[in-house]
Design a protein around this motif. Sequence first.
Motif, PDB file in Angstrom:
ATOM      1  N   LEU A  64       0.988  -5.559 -11.537  1.00 48.49           N
ATOM      2  CA  LEU A  64       1.521  -6.007 -10.465  1.00 48.49           C
ATOM      3  C   LEU A  64       0.738  -5.994  -9.358  1.00 48.49           C
ATOM      4  O   LEU A  64       0.639  -6.721  -8.328  1.00 48.49           O
ATOM      5  CB  LEU A  64       2.701  -4.822  -9.449  1.00 48.49           C
ATOM      6  N   PHE A  65      -0.145  -5.130  -9.212  1.00 51.62           N
ATOM      7  CA  PHE A  65      -1.409  -4.739  -8.148  1.00 51.62           C
ATOM      8  C   PHE A  65      -2.771  -5.020  -8.909  1.00 51.62           C
ATOM      9  O   PHE A  65      -3.855  -5.553  -8.196  1.00 51.62           O
ATOM     10  CB  PHE A  65      -1.248  -3.147  -7.561  1.00 51.62           C
ATOM     11  N   LEU A  66      -2.929  -4.672 -10.166  1.00 55.27           N
ATOM     12  CA  LEU A  66      -4.581  -5.080  -9.991  1.00 55.27           C
ATOM     13  C   LEU A  66      -4.757  -6.507 -10.190  1.00 55.27           C
ATOM     14  O   LEU A  66      -6.251  -6.204  -9.789  1.00 55.27           O
ATOM     15  CB  LEU A  66      -4.253  -4.008 -11.582  1.00 55.27           C
TER      16      LEU A  66
ATOM     17  N   PRO B   2      -1.657   3.837   5.164  1.00 56.96           N
ATOM     18  CA  PRO B   2      -1.919   2.481   4.933  1.00 56.96           C
ATOM     19  C   PRO B   2      -1.910   1.821   6.151  1.00 56.96           C
ATOM     20  O   PRO B   2      -2.923   0.798   5.872  1.00 56.96           O
ATOM     21  CB  PRO B   2      -1.409   1.890   4.385  1.00 56.96           C
ATOM     22  N   PRO B   3      -1.504   1.857   7.019  1.00 58.21           N
ATOM     23  CA  PRO B   3      -1.591   1.162   8.496  1.00 58.21           C
ATOM     24  C   PRO B   3      -3.048   0.711   8.982  1.00 58.21           C
ATOM     25  O   PRO B   3      -3.274   0.187   9.409  1.00 58.21           O
ATOM     26  CB  PRO B   3      -0.420   1.170   9.187  1.00 58.21           C
TER      27      PRO B   3
ATOM     28  N   ASN C 272     -13.211  -3.390   4.970  1.00 56.50           N
ATOM     29  CA  ASN C 272     -13.286  -3.636   3.367  1.00 56.50           C
ATOM     30  C   ASN C 272     -12.895  -2.317   3.006  1.00 56.50           C
ATOM     31  O   ASN C 272     -12.951  -2.013   1.823  1.00 56.50           O
ATOM     32  CB  ASN C 272     -14.292  -4.452   2.938  1.00 56.50           C
ATOM     33  N   PRO C 273     -12.203  -1.034   3.369  1.00 56.35           N
ATOM     34  CA  PRO C 273     -11.696  -0.270   2.727  1.00 56.35           C
ATOM     35  C   PRO C 273     -11.081  -0.223   1.524  1.00 56.35           C
ATOM     36  O   PRO C 273     -10.376   0.558   0.359  1.00 56.35           O
ATOM     37  CB  PRO C 273     -11.594   0.867   3.628  1.00 56.35           C
ATOM     38  N   LEU C 274      -9.599  -1.146   1.676  1.00 52.44           N
ATOM     39  CA  LEU C 274      -8.974  -1.354   1.387  1.00 52.44           C
ATOM     40  C   LEU C 274      -8.481  -1.955  -0.116  1.00 52.44           C
ATOM     41  O   LEU C 274      -8.040  -1.168  -0.971  1.00 52.44           O
ATOM     42  CB  LEU C 274      -8.016  -3.173   1.646  1.00 52.44           C
ATOM     43  N   PRO C 275      -9.837  -2.720  -1.159  1.00 51.93           N
ATOM     44  CA  PRO C 275      -9.513  -3.013  -2.248  1.00 51.93           C
ATOM     45  C   PRO C 275      -9.842  -1.268  -2.752  1.00 51.93           C
ATOM     46  O   PRO C 275      -9.878  -0.810  -3.777  1.00 51.93           O
ATOM     47  CB  PRO C 275     -10.812  -3.673  -2.820  1.00 51.93           C
ATOM     48  N   ILE C 276     -10.915  -1.158  -2.380  1.00 49.65           N
ATOM     49  CA  ILE C 276     -11.041   1.008  -2.696  1.00 49.65           C
ATOM     50  C   ILE C 276      -9.892   1.708  -2.578  1.00 49.65           C
ATOM     51  O   ILE C 276      -9.850   2.670  -3.813  1.00 49.65           O
ATOM     52  CB  ILE C 276     -12.331   1.378  -2.008  1.00 49.65           C
ATOM     53  N   PHE C 277      -9.490   1.271  -1.565  1.00 48.96           N
ATOM     54  CA  PHE C 277      -8.120   2.364  -1.874  1.00 48.96           C
ATOM     55  C   PHE C 277      -6.893   1.994  -2.198  1.00 48.96           C
ATOM     56  O   PHE C 277      -5.810   3.045  -3.111  1.00 48.96           O
ATOM     57  CB  PHE C 277      -7.477   2.517  -0.131  1.00 48.96           C
ATOM     58  N   LEU C 278      -6.943   1.083  -2.566  1.00 48.95           N
ATOM     59  CA  LEU C 278      -5.923   0.255  -3.401  1.00 48.95           C
ATOM     60  C   LEU C 278      -6.387   0.561  -5.319  1.00 48.95           C
ATOM     61  O   LEU C 278      -5.821   0.386  -5.756  1.00 48.95           O
ATOM     62  CB  LEU C 278      -5.870  -0.228  -3.562  1.00 48.95           C
TER      63      LEU C 278
ATOM     64  N   MET D 131       0.573  -1.128  -0.359  1.00 47.21           N
ATOM     65  CA  MET D 131      -0.186  -0.129  -0.374  1.00 47.21           C
ATOM     66  C   MET D 131       0.841   0.889  -0.074  1.00 47.21           C
ATOM     67  O   MET D 131       0.165   2.258  -0.548  1.00 47.21           O
ATOM     68  CB  MET D 131      -1.173   0.157   1.520  1.00 47.21           C
ATOM     69  N   VAL D 132       1.829   1.292   0.978  1.00 44.77           N
ATOM     70  CA  VAL D 132       2.832   2.598   0.921  1.00 44.77           C
ATOM     71  C   VAL D 132       3.772   2.342  -0.308  1.00 44.77           C
ATOM     72  O   VAL D 132       3.428   3.988  -1.030  1.00 44.77           O
ATOM     73  CB  VAL D 132       3.829   2.362   1.830  1.00 44.77           C
ATOM     74  N   SER D 133       3.828   1.165  -0.966  1.00 46.77           N
ATOM     75  CA  SER D 133       4.573   1.186  -2.851  1.00 46.77           C
ATOM     76  C   SER D 133       3.507   2.175  -3.428  1.00 46.77           C
ATOM     77  O   SER D 133       3.706   3.131  -4.026  1.00 46.77           O
ATOM     78  CB  SER D 133       5.023   0.776  -3.082  1.00 46.77           C
ATOM     79  N   VAL D 134       2.523   2.006  -3.591  1.00 46.03           N
ATOM     80  CA  VAL D 134       0.830   2.580  -4.354  1.00 46.03           C
ATOM     81  C   VAL D 134       1.370   3.674  -3.658  1.00 46.03           C
ATOM     82  O   VAL D 134       1.560   4.902  -4.589  1.00 46.03           O
ATOM     83  CB  VAL D 134      -0.499   2.074  -4.269  1.00 46.03           C
TER      84      VAL D 134
END
Length: 174
Positions: free
Chosen positions: A108-110, A44-45, A56-62, A1-4
């Motif tokens: 890589l992330f999608l 990100p943490p 579940n905010p992680l997929p939307i955040f990414l 997440m930090v990389s993104v």
Amino acid sequence: MVSVCFMVCIALERFLVIVCPLWYRCRRSIKSSVLICVLVWVVPPVIFFLHIFRRNPLPIFLLLPFPLFIFFLVGVLKALSASISVPSDEKRRIVGILVLVLLIYTLLFLPFIIWMLRQIYNGTLYNLSLMFVRLSPLADLVLYIFMRKGIIEKILASVCCCRKDSNDISSSSV
């Protein structure tokens, strides 16, 4: 997440330098850079912590950076096509960095984000997408190499097949 998040910062910085150069030059400071870096490491943490408790905010955040990357790339392309003061090699380098950021994110992330959104466990897709995410540090290194001005020329010059002899024609030997 930090990389993104840092890839978004890189793309945003390139966008602001090209599209709003005077505004960016006046607003850029060490304090704001440090604040952005601290936010990139803190947010990100927090998002991951919320993800653990099933909000579940992680997929939307990414997934949010994808339209941002496209917007930044299109904006920079429009601004650079109208610009005559920027040399063509610098234009290629700027656009190349943004295209590389978009490619790294897409390749890589999608797949991992798609796996997270499906909510169906598929071992092959999970393992493949996790392998791509683990290649992210290598992609960050490639991005760093392309961001450095003149490093590609130095790398090519160090390869023996790309060396050029520095024979100066103007000097005469007597």
